[in-house]
Design a protein around this motif. Sequence first.
Motif, PDB file in Angstrom:
ATOM      1  N   GLY A 147      22.750  48.822  56.213  1.00 11.59           N
ATOM      2  CA  GLY A 147      21.562  48.741  55.363  1.00 11.59           C
ATOM      3  C   GLY A 147      21.169  50.121  54.864  1.00 11.59           C
ATOM      4  N   ALA A 148      20.219  50.131  53.950  1.00 12.48           N
ATOM      5  CA  ALA A 148      19.820  51.381  53.306  1.00 12.48           C
ATOM      6  C   ALA A 148      18.704  52.073  54.085  1.00 12.48           C
ATOM      7  CB  ALA A 148      19.341  51.096  51.882  1.00 12.48           C
ATOM      8  N   ALA A 149      18.869  53.381  54.315  1.00 16.47           N
ATOM      9  CA  ALA A 149      17.840  54.167  54.995  1.00 16.47           C
ATOM     10  C   ALA A 149      16.491  54.055  54.274  1.00 16.47           C
ATOM     11  CB  ALA A 149      18.275  55.627  55.065  1.00 16.47           C
ATOM     12  N   GLN A 150      16.545  53.890  52.954  1.00 10.46           N
ATOM     13  CA  GLN A 150      15.305  53.856  52.170  1.00 10.46           C
ATOM     14  C   GLN A 150      14.392  52.698  52.585  1.00 10.46           C
ATOM     15  OE1 GLN A 150      18.425  54.223  51.109  1.00 10.46           O
ATOM     16  NE2 GLN A 150      18.561  54.877  48.989  1.00 10.46           N
ATOM     17  N   LYS A 151      14.944  51.686  53.230  1.00 16.05           N
ATOM     18  CA  LYS A 151      14.111  50.558  53.642  1.00 16.05           C
ATOM     19  C   LYS A 151      13.344  50.852  54.934  1.00 16.05           C
ATOM     20  CE  LYS A 151      15.482  46.327  52.447  1.00 16.05           C
ATOM     21  NZ  LYS A 151      16.310  45.086  52.356  1.00 16.05           N
ATOM     22  N   TYR A 152      13.514  52.060  55.468  1.00 18.87           N
ATOM     23  CA  TYR A 152      12.881  52.399  56.754  1.00 18.87           C
ATOM     24  C   TYR A 152      11.998  53.637  56.618  1.00 18.87           C
ATOM     25  CZ  TYR A 152      16.549  49.350  58.546  1.00 18.87           C
ATOM     26  OH  TYR A 152      17.385  48.311  58.783  1.00 18.87           O
ATOM     27  N   GLY A 153      11.368  53.812  55.459  1.00 15.70           N
ATOM     28  CA  GLY A 153      10.575  55.011  55.226  1.00 15.70           C
ATOM     29  C   GLY A 153       9.568  55.301  56.315  1.00 15.70           C
ATOM     30  N   ASP A 154       9.047  54.247  56.924  1.00 12.27           N
ATOM     31  CA  ASP A 154       7.993  54.455  57.911  1.00 12.27           C
ATOM     32  C   ASP A 154       8.491  55.015  59.241  1.00 12.27           C
ATOM     33  OD1 ASP A 154       9.272  52.012  57.833  1.00 12.27           O
ATOM     34  OD2 ASP A 154       7.584  50.854  58.603  1.00 12.27           O
ATOM     35  N   ILE A 155       9.797  55.006  59.480  1.00 16.07           N
ATOM     36  CA  ILE A 155      10.267  55.556  60.763  1.00 16.07           C
ATOM     37  C   ILE A 155      11.198  56.752  60.601  1.00 16.07           C
ATOM     38  CG2 ILE A 155      10.100  53.395  62.048  1.00 16.07           C
ATOM     39  CD1 ILE A 155      13.423  53.872  61.742  1.00 16.07           C
ATOM     40  N   ALA A 156      11.573  57.088  59.369  1.00 10.35           N
ATOM     41  CA  ALA A 156      12.572  58.146  59.177  1.00 10.35           C
ATOM     42  C   ALA A 156      12.131  59.412  59.891  1.00 10.35           C
ATOM     43  CB  ALA A 156      12.784  58.405  57.698  1.00 10.35           C
TER      44      ALA A 156
END
Length: 406
Positions: free
Chosen positions: A378-387
């Motif tokens: 999956g794309a890292a961009q979908k996890y902005g809240d935990i990056a």
Amino acid sequence: MKNYVTHLESAIDGTVLSSDCARTTHAGRPLWVRYDLAAVARDCHPGMLRDRAPTMWRYRELLPISDPSHIVTLGEGMTPLLPTPRLGDALGLSDLWIKDESQMPTGSFKARGMAMAVSMARRFELSRFAAPTAGNAGGALAAYGARAGAVVFVFMPDDTPVINQVECALAGAKTFLVNGLITDCGRIVREGIDAMEWFDFSTLKEPYRLEGKKTMGLELAEQLDWALPDVILYPTGGGTGLIGMWKAFAELAELGWLRTDRRPRMVSVQSDGCAPIARAFDQGARFAAPWENAATCASGLRVPAAVGDFMILDAVRESGGCAVAVPEAELTRAMQRATALEGVPVCPETAACILAAERLAADGWLKSDERVVIFNTGAAQKYGDIAAVDTRTIDVRTPVDYASLA
Ligand SMILES: *Cc1c(COP(=O)(O)O)cnc(C)c1O
């Protein structure tokens, strides 16, 4: 369009069922789709693929679609298989590759499964869909359901990443946040079947998502000119990606399309915040006991009980692979490190595979020159809240003071 499906087969006891109606499970366990592979071998050869569009539908003889008008597509193309030498150096692996599924519609490999399952739902004239989701499956079902003009109900834990909530709502799905885990969401879907007349798209509760995910294995084989890698590391939640690829390799072997008999050792990777498969593997168990208090930022891995647990464990063992759990606390750092080294937006699920590869290489379980493929599911961009990006390094001063940039 010629179709080679012969029947469905219960994965738990081999019971044969016809494939001419919509089905879910048998004895509560998943179904395999079976094909007349001898006929496929007679009628087809890999060279036929050359002139076909670069999408998952190019493998149509190994897929259940019989009428092209049933296909519901968002243009799910072949994903790149990228050499990652800098990351390989860092892990001690000289032949490391990432297959980047983040480029799929809706930003994860879930698109493959939902494209297939929704297409089959169209064939069976179903128009009310429901699924529990840890995040990306819901987004994919919402999108493909919208594309098919269906009514979609999605149930997700209330701490699912906001982006997944939003993508479902954007696509018009009736989206519900549940105070519980994905297993609680699954129960809501199951118990609502009679009252709501929806079809249950839960992972492995219908047979066709697996066939869509199988195309990852078919694609990988074709991209490597029909010679498979030594090892595949795959993050495991419900397990369809790993099970689907193992099925793909078996079918290709039976067709005689592979250049060597050797199949990859399959490594199932989880976080130590939710590792039922790794624990069952260590215990030598055939089934995985539910994981208590499942907690991981890699939402795709937060599956405390998988209905296809024995299928995952069988594939891992048959392949000579292993199942490992890596430290939850290291996921976000590994995510940023890999993304910074290669520019591939690595999701936390894949970060778990990178940590696993590092450990298995250090242990000597992976030889430094083996060909290793990690799936970026999956794309890292979908996890902005935990990056894990340290936002203090993002400089907001303006205008720029050039002298201070060094
Ligand atoms: C769903 C998901 C997984 C787990 O995949 P399974 O095939 O269900 O085991 C891994 N990574 C991401 C990003 C996911 O969305």
